[in-house]
Design an enzyme around this catalytic site. Structure first.
Site, PDB file in Angstrom:
ATOM      1  N   SER A 130       0.826  -1.216   0.000  1.00  0.00           N
ATOM      2  CA  SER A 130       0.000   0.000   0.000  1.00  0.00           C
ATOM      3  C   SER A 130       0.857   1.261   0.000  1.00  0.00           C
ATOM      4  CB  SER A 130      -0.929   0.005   1.215  1.00  0.00           C
ATOM      5  OG  SER A 130      -0.182  -0.043   2.419  1.00  0.00           O
ATOM      6  N   HIS A 131       2.132   1.146   0.393  1.00  0.00           N
ATOM      7  CA  HIS A 131       2.979   2.337   0.470  1.00  0.00           C
ATOM      8  C   HIS A 131       4.303   2.164  -0.269  1.00  0.00           C
ATOM      9  CE1 HIS A 131      -0.096   3.340   3.316  1.00  0.00           C
ATOM     10  NE2 HIS A 131       0.281   4.586   3.220  1.00  0.00           N
ATOM     11  N   ARG A 146       2.405   3.946  -4.772  1.00  0.00           N
ATOM     12  CA  ARG A 146       2.302   5.368  -4.435  1.00  0.00           C
ATOM     13  C   ARG A 146       3.016   6.293  -5.423  1.00  0.00           C
ATOM     14  NH1 ARG A 146      -1.094   7.287  -0.348  1.00  0.00           N
ATOM     15  NH2 ARG A 146      -1.467   5.602   1.110  1.00  0.00           N
ATOM     16  N   HIS A 191       4.000  13.348   4.406  1.00  0.00           N
ATOM     17  CA  HIS A 191       4.363  11.947   4.662  1.00  0.00           C
ATOM     18  C   HIS A 191       3.379  11.080   3.901  1.00  0.00           C
ATOM     19  CE1 HIS A 191       5.418   8.241   6.686  1.00  0.00           C
ATOM     20  NE2 HIS A 191       6.409   8.855   7.298  1.00  0.00           N
ATOM     21  N   THR A 241      -5.999   9.004   8.581  1.00  0.00           N
ATOM     22  CA  THR A 241      -5.849   7.571   8.871  1.00  0.00           C
ATOM     23  C   THR A 241      -4.698   7.344   9.854  1.00  0.00           C
ATOM     24  OG1 THR A 241      -4.561   7.363   6.836  1.00  0.00           O
ATOM     25  CG2 THR A 241      -6.868   6.735   6.718  1.00  0.00           C
ATOM     26  N   ASP A 277       3.432  -1.351  12.850  1.00  0.00           N
ATOM     27  CA  ASP A 277       3.188  -0.119  12.106  1.00  0.00           C
ATOM     28  C   ASP A 277       1.792  -0.217  11.523  1.00  0.00           C
ATOM     29  OD1 ASP A 277       3.301   2.086  10.467  1.00  0.00           O
ATOM     30  OD2 ASP A 277       4.518   1.099   8.935  1.00  0.00           O
ATOM     31  N   ASP A 303      -5.567   0.848   0.851  1.00  0.00           N
ATOM     32  CA  ASP A 303      -6.241  -0.430   0.584  1.00  0.00           C
ATOM     33  C   ASP A 303      -7.583  -0.186  -0.107  1.00  0.00           C
ATOM     34  OD1 ASP A 303      -4.268  -2.118   1.589  1.00  0.00           O
ATOM     35  OD2 ASP A 303      -4.960  -1.845   3.645  1.00  0.00           O
ATOM     36  N   ARG A 316       2.054 -15.593  15.094  1.00  0.00           N
ATOM     37  CA  ARG A 316       2.723 -14.585  14.257  1.00  0.00           C
ATOM     38  C   ARG A 316       2.973 -13.360  15.117  1.00  0.00           C
ATOM     39  NH1 ARG A 316       2.546 -10.596  10.700  1.00  0.00           N
ATOM     40  NH2 ARG A 316       0.938 -10.198   9.177  1.00  0.00           N
ATOM     41  N   PRO A 338       4.015  -9.341  15.164  1.00  0.00           N
ATOM     42  CA  PRO A 338       4.037  -8.239  14.196  1.00  0.00           C
ATOM     43  C   PRO A 338       5.447  -8.071  13.632  1.00  0.00           C
ATOM     44  CG  PRO A 338       2.870  -7.578  16.194  1.00  0.00           C
ATOM     45  CD  PRO A 338       3.458  -8.934  16.464  1.00  0.00           C
ATOM     46  N   ARG A 357       6.672  -8.963   7.332  1.00  0.00           N
ATOM     47  CA  ARG A 357       7.539  -7.951   6.728  1.00  0.00           C
ATOM     48  C   ARG A 357       8.977  -8.486   6.603  1.00  0.00           C
ATOM     49  NH1 ARG A 357      10.308  -4.264   9.510  1.00  0.00           N
ATOM     50  NH2 ARG A 357       9.308  -5.029  11.397  1.00  0.00           N
TER      51      ARG A 357
HETATM   52  P1  NDP Z   1      -1.650  -3.827   8.668  1.00  0.00           P
HETATM   53  O1  NDP Z   1      -3.000  -3.888   9.229  1.00  0.00           O
HETATM   54  O2  NDP Z   1      -1.344  -4.603   7.450  1.00  0.00           O
HETATM   55  O3  NDP Z   1      -0.576  -4.271   9.779  1.00  0.00           O
HETATM   56  C1  NDP Z   1      -0.466  -3.557  10.978  1.00  0.00           C
HETATM   57  C2  NDP Z   1       0.584  -4.206  11.875  1.00  0.00           C
HETATM   58  O4  NDP Z   1       0.036  -5.409  12.399  1.00  0.00           O
HETATM   59  C3  NDP Z   1       1.863  -4.576  11.151  1.00  0.00           C
HETATM   60  O5  NDP Z   1       2.948  -4.302  11.978  1.00  0.00           O
HETATM   61  C4  NDP Z   1       1.697  -6.070  10.884  1.00  0.00           C
HETATM   62  O6  NDP Z   1       2.930  -6.770  10.820  1.00  0.00           O
HETATM   63  C5  NDP Z   1       0.886  -6.496  12.076  1.00  0.00           C
HETATM   64  N1  NDP Z   1       0.034  -7.642  11.802  1.00  0.00           N
HETATM   65  C6  NDP Z   1      -0.815  -7.787  10.749  1.00  0.00           C
HETATM   66  N2  NDP Z   1      -1.482  -8.955  10.845  1.00  0.00           N
HETATM   67  C7  NDP Z   1      -1.025  -9.563  11.973  1.00  0.00           C
HETATM   68  C8  NDP Z   1      -1.312 -10.814  12.609  1.00  0.00           C
HETATM   69  N3  NDP Z   1      -2.185 -11.667  12.102  1.00  0.00           N
HETATM   70  N4  NDP Z   1      -0.646 -11.106  13.746  1.00  0.00           N
HETATM   71  C9  NDP Z   1       0.234 -10.245  14.278  1.00  0.00           C
HETATM   72  N5  NDP Z   1       0.561  -9.064  13.711  1.00  0.00           N
HETATM   73  C10 NDP Z   1      -0.065  -8.722  12.575  1.00  0.00           C
HETATM   74  O7  NDP Z   1      -1.200  -2.288   8.415  1.00  0.00           O
HETATM   75  P2  NDP Z   1      -2.115  -1.066   7.923  1.00  0.00           P
HETATM   76  O8  NDP Z   1      -2.839  -1.487   6.707  1.00  0.00           O
HETATM   77  O9  NDP Z   1      -2.870  -0.527   9.056  1.00  0.00           O
HETATM   78  O10 NDP Z   1      -0.989   0.003   7.539  1.00  0.00           O
HETATM   79  C11 NDP Z   1      -0.196  -0.233   6.385  1.00  0.00           C
HETATM   80  C12 NDP Z   1       0.850   0.830   6.242  1.00  0.00           C
HETATM   81  O11 NDP Z   1       0.251   2.045   5.879  1.00  0.00           O
HETATM   82  C13 NDP Z   1       1.699   1.158   7.451  1.00  0.00           C
HETATM   83  O12 NDP Z   1       3.053   1.047   7.064  1.00  0.00           O
HETATM   84  C14 NDP Z   1       1.363   2.605   7.791  1.00  0.00           C
HETATM   85  O13 NDP Z   1       2.471   3.365   8.294  1.00  0.00           O
HETATM   86  C15 NDP Z   1       0.980   3.111   6.435  1.00  0.00           C
HETATM   87  N6  NDP Z   1       0.128   4.310   6.520  1.00  0.00           N
HETATM   88  C16 NDP Z   1       0.689   5.516   6.235  1.00  0.00           C
HETATM   89  C17 NDP Z   1      -0.081   6.672   6.280  1.00  0.00           C
HETATM   90  C18 NDP Z   1       0.554   7.997   6.015  1.00  0.00           C
HETATM   91  O14 NDP Z   1      -0.153   9.012   6.064  1.00  0.00           O
HETATM   92  N7  NDP Z   1       1.833   8.097   5.772  1.00  0.00           N
HETATM   93  C19 NDP Z   1      -1.504   6.631   6.589  1.00  0.00           C
HETATM   94  C20 NDP Z   1      -1.975   5.314   6.930  1.00  0.00           C
HETATM   95  C21 NDP Z   1      -1.184   4.193   6.871  1.00  0.00           C
HETATM   96  P3  NDP Z   1       3.606  -7.122   9.390  1.00  0.00           P
HETATM   97  O15 NDP Z   1       4.261  -5.865   8.957  1.00  0.00           O
HETATM   98  O16 NDP Z   1       4.546  -8.213   9.669  1.00  0.00           O
HETATM   99  O17 NDP Z   1       2.477  -7.528   8.477  1.00  0.00           O
END
Ligand code: NDP
Length: 335
Positions: A42-43, A47, A115, A155, A173, A183, A298, A300, A304
């Protein structure tokens, strides 16, 4: 497949072709390439059109030179000068690290910056250096507060990182919206629905149609009223505390084509050696072992880091069509 190094170089050429000086272009290219390498799709490359569109619109100044002030020994206050936030962070990084080490705790507040990336890449290096790190960013109004029917806050992602006794830092994160806006954009692009319970349409009614959400609707915060409180806290810490703009104050509408938000960011660093936590990395490991023993399949960051390991071994997946598009973007846009 493409190697991380080749992707980074290609992205840096794209950003320089769109008016960014080489140093700033390399910083931004690193943020995007790392997100793509870590399968934060997504990022990552998704983008790029948005970055270029914001640069072309004039809303972002790709050549911005951030101004770093240190009003108190432990606070770096940065005016991003309408540039990208990663460039502003880089401008204050060394002083921030020094202050965190000398004082035990330090923060950097960034305002007037854009950002548009994954927060993880901002703070992982601090945890690699042995510090606990917490980061927050706000953005354009896209999220309805709990019980409301239209968007007010962003968000607003929040990321946390800390060192582990073994391996890469523990890091999570996450957007504080139920799903990230990207998404929704990707669902619209691919023609599929978004999950129920994450979005409202322009009338404040629940929707699973990504187009309806984008057309004046709103996302919902994660976790009901508790998540909404955390999302609001991020808006306050990233914007009110830093002197940045709230999401609803963003004026991208004055710059046709702009996709990024002029907003704020806060990063707080704590040195565990200064808080009685000299053995913190081992304590982190102890807790993670307990979590795993209890059945957490799993941690977090696992996904990644697995994507990163695969990229190191096999390269980063990329289609020929996308590669050709990226190469086309290395030529300056027609004026
Ligand atoms: P996700 O919901 O995909 O994941 C959030 C966190 O939860 C991650 O650290 C992920 O680890 C962990 N995770 C996911 N599934 C599990 C699981 N089943 N068990 C344990 N841990 C889990 O992220 P978002 O979609 O909320 O965000 C995606 C990205 O978007 C982020 O990097 C965020 O910084 C970015 N973002 C940026 C914005 C901006 O303005 N700059 C605005 C909004 C979001 P893992 O990484 O290993 O999957």
């Amino acid at each position: 497949m493409i190697s991380y190094g080749d992707l980074h170089a290609l992205l840096a050429r794209i950003f320089t072709a769109h008016g960014m000086p080489p140093g700033s272009a390399a910083i931004l290219a690193g943020a995007v390439a790392q997100a793509e390498r870590d399968a934060c799709l997504s990022h990552g490359l998704f983008r790029i059109p948005g970055y270029l569109s914001s640069l072309r619109s004039g809303y972002v100044d790709g050549a911005a030179v951030p101004v770093v002030e240190q009003p108190r020994p432990g606070t770096m206050a940065v005016d991003g000068a309408r540039g990208f936030a990663q460039v502003a962070l880089e401008a204050g990084r060394v002083r921030l690290l020094e202050a965190a080490r000398n004082l035990g705790i330090a923060c950097i507040s960034i305002r007037n910056a854009h950002h548009y990336a994954a927060l993880a890449t901002d703070i992982e290096p601090f945890a690699d250096a042995g510090l606990f790190a917490l980061a927050m960013v706000n953005g354009r109004s896209r999220v309805a507060p709990f019980g409301a029917r239209r968007a007010v806050i962003g968000t607003n992602p929040i990321a946390f990182a800390c060192p582990r006794a073994s391996g890469a830092p523990l890091l999570w994160d996450m957007a504080t919206s139920a799903i990230a806006n990207a998404d929704v954009l990707m669902a619209a692009r691919d023609g599929h629905a978004i999950p129920a319970g994450v979005a409202l349409d322009r009338h404040g009614e629940p929707t699973t149609d990504p187009e309806a959400m984008q057309d004046g609707g709103a996302l919902l915060p994660f976790g009901g009223h508790k998540g909404a409180a955390i999302a609001t806290m991020v808006e306050l810490l990233a914007a009110a505390l830093t002197g940045g703009r709230f999401g609803f104050e963003d004026d991208a509408f004055r710059y046709p084509g702009a996709t990024t938000a002029n907003a704020g960011q806060l990063i707080i660093l704590i040195d565990p050696a200064a808080t009685g936590g000299a053995g913190a990395a081992e304590r982190v490991e102890t807790l993670l072992t307990r979590l795993t023993d209890a059945g957490a399949d799993r941690i977090p960051g696992d996904r990644r880091l697995a994507a990163r390991a695969s990229a190191a071994e096999n390269g980063i997946p990329i289609t020929q069509a996308l590669l050709a598009q990226l190469q086309a973007w290395t030529y300056p846009p027609a004026s």
